[in-house]
Design an enzyme around this catalytic site. Structure first.
Site, PDB file in Angstrom:
ATOM      1  CB  SER A  88       2.991  -6.995  -0.155  1.00 34.18           C
ATOM      2  OG  SER A  88       2.657  -7.095   1.196  1.00 34.18           O
ATOM      3  N   GLY A  89       5.785  -8.188   1.405  1.00 32.93           N
ATOM      4  CA  GLY A  89       6.431  -9.364   1.994  1.00 32.93           C
ATOM      5  C   GLY A  89       5.463 -10.412   2.516  1.00 32.93           C
ATOM      6  CG  HIS A  90       1.498  -9.460   4.403  1.00 29.02           C
ATOM      7  ND1 HIS A  90       0.220  -9.941   4.465  1.00 29.02           N
ATOM      8  CD2 HIS A  90       1.422  -8.250   3.820  1.00 29.02           C
ATOM      9  CE1 HIS A  90      -0.607  -9.035   3.953  1.00 29.02           C
ATOM     10  NE2 HIS A  90       0.101  -8.002   3.557  1.00 29.02           N
TER      11      HIS A  90
ATOM     12  CB  CYS B 157      -8.725  -6.629   1.189  1.00 29.62           C
ATOM     13  SG  CYS B 157      -7.110  -7.327   1.359  1.00 29.62           S
TER      14      CYS B 157
ATOM     15  CB  THR C  25      -0.985  -0.037   1.192  1.00 30.86           C
ATOM     16  OG1 THR C  25      -1.751  -1.238   1.086  1.00 30.86           O
ATOM     17  CG2 THR C  25      -1.928   1.148   1.182  1.00 30.86           C
TER      18      THR C  25
ATOM     19  CG  ASN D  18      -6.475  -9.318  -4.849  1.00 32.14           C
ATOM     20  OD1 ASN D  18      -6.486  -8.729  -5.931  1.00 32.14           O
ATOM     21  ND2 ASN D  18      -7.253  -8.982  -3.858  1.00 32.14           N
TER      22      ASN D  18
ATOM     23  CD  GLN E 183      -2.005 -11.910  -4.020  1.00 38.18           C
ATOM     24  OE1 GLN E 183      -1.493 -13.043  -3.899  1.00 38.18           O
ATOM     25  NE2 GLN E 183      -2.600 -11.307  -2.997  1.00 38.18           N
TER      26      GLN E 183
ATOM     27  CB  THR F 202      15.511   3.944  11.500  1.00 37.54           C
ATOM     28  OG1 THR F 202      16.025   5.176  11.980  1.00 37.54           O
ATOM     29  CG2 THR F 202      16.499   2.817  11.745  1.00 37.54           C
TER      30      THR F 202
HETATM   31  N1  PLP Z   1      -2.306  -5.386  -4.021  1.00 42.07           N
HETATM   32  C1  PLP Z   1      -2.740  -6.644  -4.027  1.00 42.07           C
HETATM   33  C2  PLP Z   1      -2.993  -7.350  -5.322  1.00 42.07           C
HETATM   34  C3  PLP Z   1      -2.977  -7.296  -2.814  1.00 42.07           C
HETATM   35  O1  PLP Z   1      -3.406  -8.560  -2.802  1.00 42.07           O
HETATM   36  C4  PLP Z   1      -2.737  -6.586  -1.600  1.00 42.07           C
HETATM   37  C5  PLP Z   1      -3.065  -7.208  -0.309  1.00 42.07           C
HETATM   38  O2  PLP Z   1      -4.128  -7.796  -0.124  1.00 42.07           O
HETATM   39  C6  PLP Z   1      -2.265  -5.275  -1.651  1.00 42.07           C
HETATM   40  C7  PLP Z   1      -2.061  -4.710  -2.882  1.00 42.07           C
HETATM   41  C8  PLP Z   1      -1.959  -4.500  -0.389  1.00 42.07           C
HETATM   42  O3  PLP Z   1      -0.793  -5.020   0.179  1.00 42.07           O
HETATM   43  P1  PLP Z   1      -0.249  -4.653   1.666  1.00 42.07           P
HETATM   44  O4  PLP Z   1      -1.049  -5.478   2.590  1.00 42.07           O
HETATM   45  O5  PLP Z   1       1.176  -5.051   1.671  1.00 42.07           O
HETATM   46  O6  PLP Z   1      -0.405  -3.183   1.827  1.00 42.07           O
END
Ligand code: PLP
Length: 746
Positions: free
Chosen positions: A214-216, A343, A80, A164, A194, A252
């Protein structure tokens, strides 16, 4: 119903597109970065230099992974932030434009972070561009003609590499041709969240300006991400401060997070490492899961072409099973999946599937099952086994047509069952000899009810309406036809003309004219000898309120007279079954109905005259219509209490160990039977009843529960059992507690 606690099992996590667990190897490097390599990369001493080395090693590996060429990699807090940074940079640069009608384009199936960021900064920076969604075709692929037609006016174009919700892979080469054939200047951002680790990204070969990651979403912790920036792409630091990241992103650095990406990239780049499965193996996993889903649920629709999607995402719906039912069922079997997109789980439809032109049912009831590329064959096999273990449960509960392998059909329909659809209620009453009546059938619920009737060999005597519903279509005629009930001898509401009353084993159903809500309104009274156990009163009285009289044929004088007539016949304990249950009350008695509606009590106790009743009903309705939707079929003057008592899991254990307590599992029978999430309450309780919300009214009629008893109510997360606790409290149960957080937190 007896309850056998199942073995304790680890949940199978199939929601990798929402987030992933952190790989053990990554946990180790993160721990190391916190314990040993904890320096500030800006410090000049050795600890700082070590940290700086780690930071730059991670950047070099990330560049190699995405083939960044001369482009840059910036570490961010997640995608994000990457999206904000990219869009703000592009929009600030675009302020110099001379276009007459500038547009900002984004794919219709983009993650909400993208259009919302575009709209936000378009307004804050006063760009005044039109924000346009690029449509997709039925496969979820972007409309290239639309891009070509609009690219000339575009300041920024945002698309995604992999979706996603569906896993659909966009053809970036074709999108690039569509954009660049018309506009070589506009900024192009591609959300690659993704795609990482799933598709090959050679960013240096493209004109993509920005790519957030995005790492997670791929085994690193939350709070770390990265942004690719093409060499020469416009850039304005989004976070200013101490000048870290060469002044491009101050603050940092999140070194433990960066260490996690360093390790993730190392694993992905190492051809000899076996952490991640090959594409072929992942395809095999998807096929295994698909087979297990189809064998179990039978009528399944997959919403995307597998050959156009990454193998790790399956998006589907089950005919005649809502996504809530499927998710609850999966959850009870210890499988975590999500409905549509995690989401957007607040909304009950998927804008992605809507954009692809899928049906309402598919969009509202989509299930997303996603696994990660590091998942093992053993994990997938366990998932398939768990999915298949649901089949007998589904068959026993008549949720699917079984192939009769499981002859032990539970007599779950005997008694009274409520069926709800968007605030409206249908009722099915089945007597001990399986003779049955259906009252106020809702057209959307016909397939489910028909299956139940067929599977449980019910002998339906009549399909009845309490009045001609003005707010929705009745399923009565269609239902009667499908069941081949003779309809020439019935009146316009389905009652057999020649009969005074309908015999249902030891009970009798009587019809009583109760006009008021409409001219044709009737109530059906279920009697055992002279005792009226249940009253199906349509929209004359609703849980927590009186019926409306503002519709065609409505007449408040008639309503008042009908209420008085009904009061003559009903007992305090008679269970009232209405055609709506807007407040999700599930079960109510005549005594409580009167308590909660002072106007009703005043009328039947003759504290006011019929004229007073008419006057006050009008006043209250007017006030009510200002507060609520005037289209509702009724809702006047409720004084229901929303109070309930809750116990934490540890307090609940103490209580059940020291007192005689009946635990009531409020989940539907299929969830109750599939129960494989360990729950210490269920394991330690001596008496467990399974009374789902749909059978609360039945529990009252059959006197399975007693006002003086001690009850602990539970469900999956504590929400449904909270509703049931409120209902029982309102019904006068004194010692009833909700298990806070449900099975999930116990
Ligand atoms: N873009 C896509 C395609 C995603 O699946 C997600 C997370 O669900 C995001 C953006 C947002 O990522 P983050 O949680 O790292 O802000």
């Amino acid at each position: 119903m007896s309850f056998e606690p199942k073995r304790k099992e680890e949940p199978v996590y199939l929601d990798a597109n929402a987030t992933t667990p952190v790989l053990p190897a990554i946990v180790d490097v993160v721990t190391h970065a916190m314990k040993v390599c904890y320096g500030n990369p800006s410090s000049a001493h050795i600890t700082g230099v070590q940290a700086k080395h780690l930071l730059e090693q991670a950047r070099a590996r990330a560049k190699q992974l995405v083939q960044a060429g001369k482009g840059d990699i910036l570490f961010t807090s997640g995608a994000t932030e990457g999206i904000q940074t990219a869009i703000v940079s592009a929009l600030l640069d675009a302020r110099k434009h001379t276009l007459q009608k500038p547009v900002l384009l984004y794919g219709a199936t983009e993650h909400k972070a993208v259009p919302n960021t575009l709209k936000h900064w378009n307004s804050v920076l006063e760009i005044h561009a039109e924000v346009l969604a690029i449509p997709v075709d039925k496969n979820g692929l972007l409309d290239l003609r639309f891009i070509e037609d609009n690219a000339v006016n575009a300041l920024v174009i945002c698309t995604m590499a992999v979706n996603n919700e569906t896993g659909v892979i966009q053809d970036l080469r074709a999108i690039e041709n569509a954009i660049r054939s018309r506009n070589t200047q506009c900024a192009w951002m591609v959300d690659c969240v993704q795609a990482m680790g799933k598709v090959n990204l050679a960013l240096y070969k493209t004109t993509i300006d920005y790519a957030p990651f995005s790492g997670h979403k791929l085994y690193a912790p939350k709070g770390i991400g990265m942004l690719y920036i093409r060499e020469g792409a416009p850039y304005t630091p989004f976070i200013a401060g101490g000048g870290q990241e060469s002044g491009m992103r101050s603050g940092t650095e999140n070194l433990p997070g960066i260490a996690s990406l360093n390790e993730l990239c190392r694993l992905l780049l190492d051809e000899n490492d076996t952490t991640f499965r090959s594409h072929e193996e992942l395809n095999e996993f998807r096929n295994q899961l698909k087979d297990a889903i189809e064998d179990t649920f039978e009528e399944v629709t997959f919403h995307h072409e597998f050959k156009l999607s990454v193998p790790t995402t399956l998006n589907f719906s089950v005919n005649n099973l809502t996504s809530k039912e499927v998710i609850d069922l999966f959850d009870a079997a210890g499988i975590r999946v999500s409905g549509g997109s995690a989401c957007s789980s607040g909304s009950n439809r998927s804008f992605v599937l809507d954009a692809m032109g899928r049906t309402n049912w598919e969009s509202e009831n989509a299930i997303r099952l996603s696994f990660g590329p590091a998942d093992t064959r053993a994990q997938i096999e366990t998932a398939c086994q768990r999915i298949r273990s649901l089949k007998p449960i589904l068959a026993q509960n008549c949720l699917i047509v079984s192939d009769s392998q499981y002859p032990n059909q539970e007599a779950c329909a005997v008694g009274l069952t409520q069926f709800r659809h968007q605030g409206a209620c249908s009722w099915l009453y089945v007597a001990s000899d399986r003779s049955a009546v259906i009252i106020d059938p809702i057209v959307e619920l016909l397939p489910r009810m028909e299956r139940l009737i067929e599977k449980q060999k019910l002998n339906v005597q009549a399909v009845l309406d309490t009045h001609a519903h003005q707010d929705r279509e009745s399923g009565r005629v269609l239902f009667a036809q499908n069941l081949q009930l003779a309809h020439d001898d019935t009146d316009e509401l389905g009652w057999p003309k020649k009969l005074e009353s309908l015999r249902l084993a030891e009970n009798r159903l009587e019809k009583l004219a109760t006009p008021g809500h409409s001219k044709d309104s009737v109530s059906y009274l279920l009697c055992n000898d002279e005792r009226v156990s249940t009253c199906f009163c349509g929209d004359m009285v609703l849980p927590h309120g009186l019926g409306a009289t503002n519709k065609l044929g409505g007449d408040t004088v008639a309503l008042g007279k009908s209420l008085l007539a009904l009061n003559e016949r009903l007992l305090e304990s008679t269970v009232i079954c209405s055609a709506h249950d807007y407040k999700q009350c599930f079960a109510i008695t005549w005594a409580v109905q009167k308590q909660q509606i002072p106007l009703l009590a005043a009328l039947v106790n003759q504290d006011i005259t019929l004229d007073d009743f008419v006057e006050q009903h009008a006043l209250q309705s007017e006030c009510e219509h200002r507060l609520h939707d005037a289209k509702l079929c009724g809702f006047v003057n409720a004084q229901a209490s929303e109070q309930f008592d809750e116990l934490s899991s540890s307090d609940a254990v103490k209580w059940i160990k020291t007192t005689t307590v009946t635990v009531i599992d409020i989940r539907e029978p299929y969830e109750h039977s599939a129960q494989c999430t360990p729950c210490q309450i269920l394991e330690q309780a001596t008496t467990v009843l399974n009374i789902p919300l749909t059978r609360m009214a039945d529990a009252l009629i059959s006197e399975r529960v007693d006002k003086d008893g001690n009850y602990l109510l539970l469900c999956r997360t504590g929400n449904r059992s909270r509703q049931a606790t409120v209902t029982l409290k309102n019904l006068g149960f004194k010692h009833v507690f909700n298990l806070k957080g449900g099975v999930a937190l116990s």
